[in-house]
Design an enzyme around this catalytic site. Structure first.
Site, PDB file in Angstrom:
ATOM      1  N   GLU A 114       4.721  11.014  43.659  1.00  0.00           N
ATOM      2  CA  GLU A 114       5.411  10.232  42.638  1.00  0.00           C
ATOM      3  C   GLU A 114       5.555  11.083  41.392  1.00  0.00           C
ATOM      4  O   GLU A 114       4.652  11.859  41.068  1.00  0.00           O
ATOM      5  CB  GLU A 114       4.615   8.968  42.258  1.00  0.00           C
ATOM      6  CG  GLU A 114       4.674   7.856  43.271  1.00  0.00           C
ATOM      7  CD  GLU A 114       3.400   7.772  44.080  1.00  0.00           C
ATOM      8  OE1 GLU A 114       2.406   8.411  43.662  1.00  0.00           O
ATOM      9  OE2 GLU A 114       3.387   7.114  45.128  1.00  0.00           O
ATOM     10  N   TYR A 126      10.063  20.061  42.466  1.00  0.00           N
ATOM     11  CA  TYR A 126       9.954  19.391  43.768  1.00  0.00           C
ATOM     12  C   TYR A 126      11.269  19.490  44.547  1.00  0.00           C
ATOM     13  O   TYR A 126      11.259  19.725  45.763  1.00  0.00           O
ATOM     14  CB  TYR A 126       9.553  17.930  43.581  1.00  0.00           C
ATOM     15  CG  TYR A 126       8.235  17.757  42.860  1.00  0.00           C
ATOM     16  CD1 TYR A 126       7.170  18.620  43.098  1.00  0.00           C
ATOM     17  CD2 TYR A 126       8.048  16.738  41.925  1.00  0.00           C
ATOM     18  CE1 TYR A 126       5.975  18.484  42.426  1.00  0.00           C
ATOM     19  CE2 TYR A 126       6.839  16.586  41.251  1.00  0.00           C
ATOM     20  CZ  TYR A 126       5.817  17.470  41.510  1.00  0.00           C
ATOM     21  OH  TYR A 126       4.623  17.345  40.847  1.00  0.00           O
TER      22      TYR A 126
HETATM   23  C1  LIG Z   1       5.523  20.851  36.355  1.00  0.00           C
HETATM   24  C2  LIG Z   1       4.690  22.108  36.148  1.00  0.00           C
HETATM   25  C3  LIG Z   1       3.481  22.062  37.094  1.00  0.00           C
HETATM   26  C4  LIG Z   1       5.561  23.334  36.512  1.00  0.00           C
HETATM   27  O1  LIG Z   1       4.726  24.481  36.441  1.00  0.00           O
HETATM   28  P1  LIG Z   1       5.288  25.942  36.065  1.00  0.00           P
HETATM   29  O2  LIG Z   1       4.292  26.919  36.553  1.00  0.00           O
HETATM   30  O3  LIG Z   1       5.622  26.002  34.621  1.00  0.00           O
HETATM   31  O4  LIG Z   1       6.635  26.017  36.905  1.00  0.00           O
HETATM   32  P2  LIG Z   1       7.202  27.304  37.659  1.00  0.00           P
HETATM   33  O5  LIG Z   1       7.220  28.479  36.734  1.00  0.00           O
HETATM   34  O6  LIG Z   1       6.481  27.476  38.962  1.00  0.00           O
HETATM   35  O7  LIG Z   1       8.704  26.866  37.932  1.00  0.00           O
HETATM   36  C5  LIG Z   1       9.101  26.388  39.214  1.00  0.00           C
HETATM   37  C6  LIG Z   1      10.336  25.521  39.086  1.00  0.00           C
HETATM   38  O8  LIG Z   1      10.079  24.395  38.239  1.00  0.00           O
HETATM   39  C7  LIG Z   1      11.253  24.076  37.481  1.00  0.00           C
HETATM   40  N1  LIG Z   1      11.009  24.371  36.060  1.00  0.00           N
HETATM   41  C8  LIG Z   1       9.939  25.032  35.539  1.00  0.00           C
HETATM   42  N2  LIG Z   1      10.053  25.092  34.184  1.00  0.00           N
HETATM   43  C9  LIG Z   1      11.212  24.477  33.867  1.00  0.00           C
HETATM   44  C10 LIG Z   1      11.864  24.212  32.627  1.00  0.00           C
HETATM   45  N3  LIG Z   1      11.347  24.597  31.447  1.00  0.00           N
HETATM   46  N4  LIG Z   1      13.030  23.505  32.653  1.00  0.00           N
HETATM   47  C11 LIG Z   1      13.561  23.083  33.816  1.00  0.00           C
HETATM   48  N5  LIG Z   1      12.974  23.313  35.034  1.00  0.00           N
HETATM   49  C12 LIG Z   1      11.822  24.005  35.060  1.00  0.00           C
HETATM   50  C13 LIG Z   1      12.344  25.002  38.021  1.00  0.00           C
HETATM   51  O9  LIG Z   1      12.926  24.378  39.148  1.00  0.00           O
HETATM   52  C14 LIG Z   1      11.529  26.213  38.442  1.00  0.00           C
HETATM   53  O10 LIG Z   1      12.177  27.008  39.397  1.00  0.00           O
HETATM   54  P3  LIG Z   1      13.240  28.143  38.856  1.00  0.00           P
HETATM   55  O11 LIG Z   1      12.487  28.989  37.878  1.00  0.00           O
HETATM   56  O12 LIG Z   1      13.647  28.888  40.100  1.00  0.00           O
HETATM   57  O13 LIG Z   1      14.375  27.395  38.219  1.00  0.00           O
HETATM   58  C15 LIG Z   1       4.238  22.263  34.673  1.00  0.00           C
HETATM   59  O14 LIG Z   1       5.368  22.134  33.849  1.00  0.00           O
HETATM   60  C16 LIG Z   1       3.203  21.226  34.231  1.00  0.00           C
HETATM   61  O15 LIG Z   1       1.995  21.405  34.408  1.00  0.00           O
HETATM   62  N6  LIG Z   1       3.656  20.121  33.633  1.00  0.00           N
HETATM   63  C17 LIG Z   1       2.729  19.083  33.088  1.00  0.00           C
HETATM   64  C18 LIG Z   1       2.068  18.322  34.204  1.00  0.00           C
HETATM   65  C19 LIG Z   1       3.079  17.652  35.105  1.00  0.00           C
HETATM   66  O16 LIG Z   1       4.057  17.070  34.654  1.00  0.00           O
HETATM   67  N7  LIG Z   1       2.813  17.735  36.422  1.00  0.00           N
HETATM   68  C20 LIG Z   1       3.659  17.124  37.422  1.00  0.00           C
HETATM   69  C21 LIG Z   1       3.230  15.717  37.620  1.00  0.00           C
HETATM   70  S1  LIG Z   1       4.236  14.891  38.852  1.00  0.00           S
END
Ligand SMILES: CC(C)(COP(=O)(O)OP(=O)(O)OC[C@H]1O[C@@H](n2cnc3c(N)ncnc32)[C@H](O)[C@@H]1OP(=O)(O)O)[C@@H](O)C(=O)NCCC(=O)NCCS
Length: 167
Positions: A114, A126
């Site tokens: 979710e 995702y």
């Molecule tokens: C969601 C989260 C885990 C992503 O982690 P991250 O290490 O920064 O993400 P990644 O560097 O692995 O990026 C992977 C993909 O996520 C998406 N993404 C990451 N940062 C993004 C941004 N600033 N804007 C839009 N999409 C983004 C993109 O699809 C990206 O792939 P791409 O670079 O090929 O476009 C992180 O933002 C986080 O911890 N957020 C707070 C907690 C949360 O919301 N968890 C999810 C609960 S359901």
């Protein structure tokens, strides 16, 4: 904006241990408006036989973590978070890929989760890995009554360039 000079060899993805919880809680509070309690994590690590939790350790520091419940052939993602200092470095992606590999290694063939309607970054992550929106849980998040999008993914036979792992 990352505050880390990234050196990939310093990254280690491994099982979460009770001794990680101080740092996990720090990341949890920096990542969520309604953070889990420490006790919730302890329960997951100690009592929940369905639960598997991993951390991304970078140079001795917990940079992120993720969790999964294995229910029959389904993997249910419980959480995934990356410390704000480490975002945008593909760690979220690595954690999700590791959960997918773990799920497959346990005989899982599909995964679900979710996500808040407003959480576009997580939804992008995702969707990149084949998760599709199949429904909505109205008012699922109790802190602000926000709806949750329910997503499911069929797992591929094998993730490109990765073997199956069981952490
Ligand atoms: C969601 C989260 C885990 C992503 O982690 P991250 O290490 O920064 O993400 P990644 O560097 O692995 O990026 C992977 C993909 O996520 C998406 N993404 C990451 N940062 C993004 C941004 N600033 N804007 C839009 N999409 C983004 C993109 O699809 C990206 O792939 P791409 O670079 O090929 O476009 C992180 O933002 C986080 O911890 N957020 C707070 C907690 C949360 O919301 N968890 C999810 C609960 S359901």
């Amino acid at each position: 904006m990352t505050k880390v000079e990234w050196q990939p060899e310093k990254l280690n993805i491994r099982r979460m241990l009770l001794g990680d919880l101080d740092e996990v809680m720090r990341v949890e509070h920096r990542s969520f408006t309604a953070p889990w309690s420490r006790q919730a994590f302890v329960g997951e690590l100690v009592e929940n036989r369905l639960a598997r939790y991993i951390v991304a350790e970078y140079d001795g520091r917990i940079a992120g973590y993720a969790g999964l419940w294995m229910i029959m052939d389904e993997g249910h993602v419980t959480n995934i978070a990356v410390d704000p200092d480490f975002r945008g470095l593909k760690l979220g992606e690595k954690l999700l890929r590791t959960l997918m590999s773990m799920c497959m290694a346990s005989g899982g063939r599909k995964m679900t989760l979710e996500v808040r309607v407003s959480n576009e970054i997580a939804r992008n992550l995702y969707e990149k890995y084949g998760f599709e929106r199949v429904g909505i849980r109205k008012g699922y998040y109790t802190d602000n009554q926000e709806d949750a999008i329910i997503m499911w993914a069929d797992l591929p036979p094998k993730l490109a360039s990765e073997g199956e792992v069981s952490l």
